[in-house]
Scaffold this motif. Sequence first.
Motif, mmCIF file in Angstrom:
data_model
loop_
_atom_site.group_PDB
_atom_site.id
_atom_site.type_symbol
_atom_site.label_atom_id
_atom_site.label_comp_id
_atom_site.label_asym_id
_atom_site.label_seq_id
_atom_site.Cartn_x
_atom_site.Cartn_y
_atom_site.Cartn_z
ATOM 1 N N LEU A 29 -36.073 20.450 96.315
ATOM 2 C CA LEU A 29 -36.200 21.548 97.677
ATOM 3 C C LEU A 29 -36.867 21.185 98.480
ATOM 4 O O LEU A 29 -36.457 21.042 100.038
ATOM 5 C CB LEU A 29 -35.821 22.883 97.124
ATOM 6 N N GLY A 30 -37.794 20.597 98.119
ATOM 7 C CA GLY A 30 -39.358 20.258 99.496
ATOM 8 C C GLY A 30 -38.288 18.946 100.397
ATOM 9 O O GLY A 30 -38.910 19.161 101.103
ATOM 10 N N TYR A 90 -35.560 18.060 100.241
ATOM 11 C CA TYR A 90 -34.211 18.664 101.569
ATOM 12 C C TYR A 90 -35.011 19.309 102.853
ATOM 13 O O TYR A 90 -34.456 19.112 103.563
ATOM 14 C CB TYR A 90 -33.319 18.731 100.754
ATOM 15 N N TRP A 91 -35.651 20.239 102.501
ATOM 16 C CA TRP A 91 -36.481 21.199 103.233
ATOM 17 C C TRP A 91 -36.684 20.126 104.215
ATOM 18 O O TRP A 91 -36.806 20.380 105.198
ATOM 19 C CB TRP A 91 -37.524 22.270 102.701
ATOM 20 N N ILE A 92 -37.901 18.815 104.163
ATOM 21 C CA ILE A 92 -38.204 18.534 105.078
ATOM 22 C C ILE A 92 -37.372 17.452 105.730
ATOM 23 O O ILE A 92 -37.344 17.106 107.677
ATOM 24 C CB ILE A 92 -39.895 17.681 104.656
ATOM 25 N N LEU A 131 -33.463 19.012 106.323
ATOM 26 C CA LEU A 131 -33.380 20.314 107.330
ATOM 27 C C LEU A 131 -34.543 20.381 108.904
ATOM 28 O O LEU A 131 -34.080 21.167 109.459
ATOM 29 C CB LEU A 131 -33.455 21.377 106.409
ATOM 30 N N GLY A 183 -37.304 21.292 108.277
ATOM 31 C CA GLY A 183 -38.325 22.538 107.444
ATOM 32 C C GLY A 183 -39.546 22.483 108.215
ATOM 33 O O GLY A 183 -40.519 21.622 108.535
ATOM 34 N N GLY A 217 -42.485 26.236 105.524
ATOM 35 C CA GLY A 217 -41.467 26.521 104.638
ATOM 36 C C GLY A 217 -41.687 25.852 103.127
ATOM 37 O O GLY A 217 -41.492 26.333 102.399
ATOM 38 N N LEU A 218 -42.453 24.839 103.323
ATOM 39 C CA LEU A 218 -42.814 23.845 102.241
ATOM 40 C C LEU A 218 -43.298 24.245 101.286
ATOM 41 O O LEU A 218 -43.577 25.257 100.101
ATOM 42 C CB LEU A 218 -43.423 22.863 102.729
ATOM 43 N N ILE A 266 -42.010 26.553 99.183
ATOM 44 C CA ILE A 266 -41.408 26.262 98.423
ATOM 45 C C ILE A 266 -42.025 25.858 96.687
ATOM 46 O O ILE A 266 -42.017 26.352 96.332
ATOM 47 C CB ILE A 266 -40.678 24.804 99.208
#
Length: 105
Positions: free
Chosen positions: A52-53, A55-57, A60, A62, A66-67, A70
């Motif tokens: 998730l981290g 993908y987020w960074i 996306l 992000g 947000g990290l 997570i």
Amino acid sequence: MVAAGAAYLARVGPFYALFGAGMSIYFASQGAGRMAWPFAAGVVRLATVLILGGYWINSLGGSLNGLYWIVAASYLLFGGINLFALASGFGWGQRRAPLAAAGAR
């Protein structure tokens, strides 16, 4: 640096209690020789942050905040899985015979 540290502690800090509970169950499970659930909880925690981290960074774009959320979710999962396993009996199951009695057979 101070702003990033304060933001981290504001978001992740409240979840330290669950992480601490999960770690205490982890170490108690080591002593009991029942490591399946704590190991799985650690893998879930690591996978949450990595997948998730990442993908987020990377995908996306992000934010750092947000990290931090997570990471907080990974602590929630780690502590929650360990607490569930211990409370439900899945974590330790039946008691083992003491070592002295097992060696005397």
